[in-house]
Write a protein that holds these residues in place. Structure first.
Motif, PDB file in Angstrom:
ATOM      1  N   LYS A 178      28.320  -6.737 -38.555  1.00 26.39           N
ATOM      2  CA  LYS A 178      28.333  -5.852 -39.730  1.00 26.39           C
ATOM      3  C   LYS A 178      29.237  -4.629 -39.549  1.00 26.39           C
ATOM      4  O   LYS A 178      29.997  -4.274 -40.443  1.00 26.39           O
ATOM      5  CB  LYS A 178      26.910  -5.387 -40.046  1.00 26.39           C
ATOM      6  N   SER A 179      29.170  -3.999 -38.389  1.00 26.37           N
ATOM      7  CA  SER A 179      29.945  -2.773 -38.173  1.00 26.37           C
ATOM      8  C   SER A 179      31.448  -3.058 -38.109  1.00 26.37           C
ATOM      9  O   SER A 179      32.257  -2.202 -38.455  1.00 26.37           O
ATOM     10  CB  SER A 179      29.485  -2.077 -36.895  1.00 26.37           C
ATOM     11  N   GLU A 180      31.809  -4.261 -37.686  1.00 22.42           N
ATOM     12  CA  GLU A 180      33.228  -4.593 -37.532  1.00 22.42           C
ATOM     13  C   GLU A 180      33.845  -5.131 -38.821  1.00 22.42           C
ATOM     14  O   GLU A 180      35.032  -4.925 -39.071  1.00 22.42           O
ATOM     15  CB  GLU A 180      33.413  -5.640 -36.429  1.00 22.42           C
ATOM     16  N   VAL A 181      33.075  -5.855 -39.632  1.00 21.10           N
ATOM     17  CA  VAL A 181      33.639  -6.575 -40.766  1.00 21.10           C
ATOM     18  C   VAL A 181      33.336  -5.909 -42.105  1.00 21.10           C
ATOM     19  O   VAL A 181      34.172  -5.898 -42.989  1.00 21.10           O
ATOM     20  CB  VAL A 181      33.124  -8.037 -40.777  1.00 21.10           C
ATOM     21  N   GLY A 182      32.155  -5.402 -42.256  1.00 24.94           N
ATOM     22  CA  GLY A 182      31.770  -4.802 -43.537  1.00 24.94           C
ATOM     23  C   GLY A 182      30.654  -5.600 -44.179  1.00 24.94           C
ATOM     24  O   GLY A 182      30.537  -6.805 -44.005  1.00 24.94           O
ATOM     25  N   GLU A 183      29.862  -4.885 -44.971  1.00 28.28           N
ATOM     26  CA  GLU A 183      28.669  -5.502 -45.549  1.00 28.28           C
ATOM     27  C   GLU A 183      28.972  -6.563 -46.597  1.00 28.28           C
ATOM     28  O   GLU A 183      28.284  -7.577 -46.674  1.00 28.28           O
ATOM     29  CB  GLU A 183      27.767  -4.419 -46.154  1.00 28.28           C
ATOM     30  N   ASP A 184      29.997  -6.346 -47.402  1.00 31.62           N
ATOM     31  CA  ASP A 184      30.338  -7.329 -48.440  1.00 31.62           C
ATOM     32  C   ASP A 184      30.715  -8.673 -47.823  1.00 31.62           C
ATOM     33  O   ASP A 184      30.290  -9.728 -48.306  1.00 31.62           O
ATOM     34  CB  ASP A 184      31.481  -6.818 -49.326  1.00 31.62           C
ATOM     35  N   GLU A 185      31.520  -8.641 -46.787  1.00 31.66           N
ATOM     36  CA  GLU A 185      31.932  -9.869 -46.109  1.00 31.66           C
ATOM     37  C   GLU A 185      30.710 -10.576 -45.497  1.00 31.66           C
ATOM     38  O   GLU A 185      30.592 -11.794 -45.566  1.00 31.66           O
ATOM     39  CB  GLU A 185      32.962  -9.584 -45.004  1.00 31.66           C
ATOM     40  N   ILE A 186      29.832  -9.806 -44.925  1.00 30.10           N
ATOM     41  CA  ILE A 186      28.624 -10.385 -44.307  1.00 30.10           C
ATOM     42  C   ILE A 186      27.748 -11.020 -45.385  1.00 30.10           C
ATOM     43  O   ILE A 186      27.216 -12.120 -45.199  1.00 30.10           O
ATOM     44  CB  ILE A 186      27.828  -9.313 -43.513  1.00 30.10           C
ATOM     45  N   ASN A 187      27.584 -10.357 -46.529  1.00 28.81           N
ATOM     46  CA  ASN A 187      26.775 -10.910 -47.621  1.00 28.81           C
ATOM     47  C   ASN A 187      27.363 -12.229 -48.119  1.00 28.81           C
ATOM     48  O   ASN A 187      26.641 -13.190 -48.365  1.00 28.81           O
ATOM     49  CB  ASN A 187      26.651  -9.905 -48.773  1.00 28.81           C
TER      50      ASN A 187
END
Length: 184
Positions: free
Chosen positions: A144-153
Motif C-alpha cells: 500500500k505505501s509503495e503503490v497507492g490505495e487506488d491501485e491496491i483496491n
C-alpha cells in the motif's frame, strides 16, 4: 510488484485445482482405472514406495486391473497395500506373475458415500484457494505505501475475480465427477 503477487497467486491456485482433480481421480467410479491406485504406498523393504515405481498397472476389463510387478518378491507387499487401501473394497489375487484386482459392483449407497468424499475434497480445495487469496491480499496490503490505495483496491477486485474463476473450476470438476459417480 502487483503483477508478481498475481503470478504467485495464480500459480498456487492452479496447483490447488490440479490437486483437487488428482484427488477426484483416486475416487473410484463404476469402471476400473489405473489412477485409482496412484496413491498406493507399498512397504518395500521397510520403505514406503509408490506402486507406480514397483509395478505397471493396466486395465484388464471394465471392472478389473492387472498389476505386473517389476520385482516378483514384492507381490505380497503390493497385495497387502491394495487390501489396506480405504474406499477401494477390492480383494487382489495373484497367480505368481501378476496381480488381478477385481473391483466390486458399486451399490447406490456406496456411490453416495463416494460423492460425499469428493465433495469433501472439493471443499478442501476451495479452502486452499481462499487461503491463497488471503495470502495474496496480505501481500497487496504490504504494498500500500509503495503503490497507492487506488491501485491496491483495483488489484483486490481483480484478486476476487481470479479467486472466483478458480473456485468455479473446482465446482465444474466436482459436477463432472458427481455425474460420473452416480451414473449406473
Amino acid at each position: 510488484m502487483i503483477d508478481e503477487v498475481f503470478v504467485d497467486v495464480k500459480e498456487r491456485m492452479t496447483k490447488a485445482v490440479e490437486a483437487a482433480r488428482e484427488g477426484f481421480a483416486t475416487v473410484r467410479t463404476g469402471r476400473a482405472n489405473p489412477s485409482l491406485l496412484q496413491n498406493v504406498q507399498v512397504d518395500y523393504y521397510g520403505t514406503p514406495t509408490p506402486l507406480s515405481q514397483l509395478a505397471s498397472v493396466a486395465n484388464q476389463d471394465a471392472r478389473s486391473l492387472l498389476i505386473t510387478p517389476y520385482d516378483k518378491g514384492a507381490m505380497k507387499d503390493i497385495e497387502q497395500a491394495i487390501r489396506d487401501m480405504p474406499n477401494l473394497g477390492a480383494n487382489p489375487s495373484n497367480d505368481g506373475n501378476v496381480i488381478r484386482v477385481t473391483l466390486p459392483e458399486l451399490t447406490e449407497e456406496r456411490r453416495k458415500e463416494f460423492v460425499k468424499i469428493v465433495k469433501g475434497r472439493a471443499e478442501d480445495a476451495r479452502v486452499a484457494i481462499r487461503n491463497v487469496r488471503r495470502h495474496g491480499k496480505d501481500s497487496l496490503d504490504a504494498l500500500k505505501s509503495e503503490v497507492g490505495e487506488d491501485e491496491i483496491n483495483r488489484a483486490e477486485k481483480e484478486l476476487d475475480s481470479v479467486t472466483k474463476q478458480f473456485i468455479d473450476q473446482i465446482d465444474e470438476s466436482l459436477k463432472h465427477k458427481e455425474a460420473e459417480l452416480l451414473e449406473v
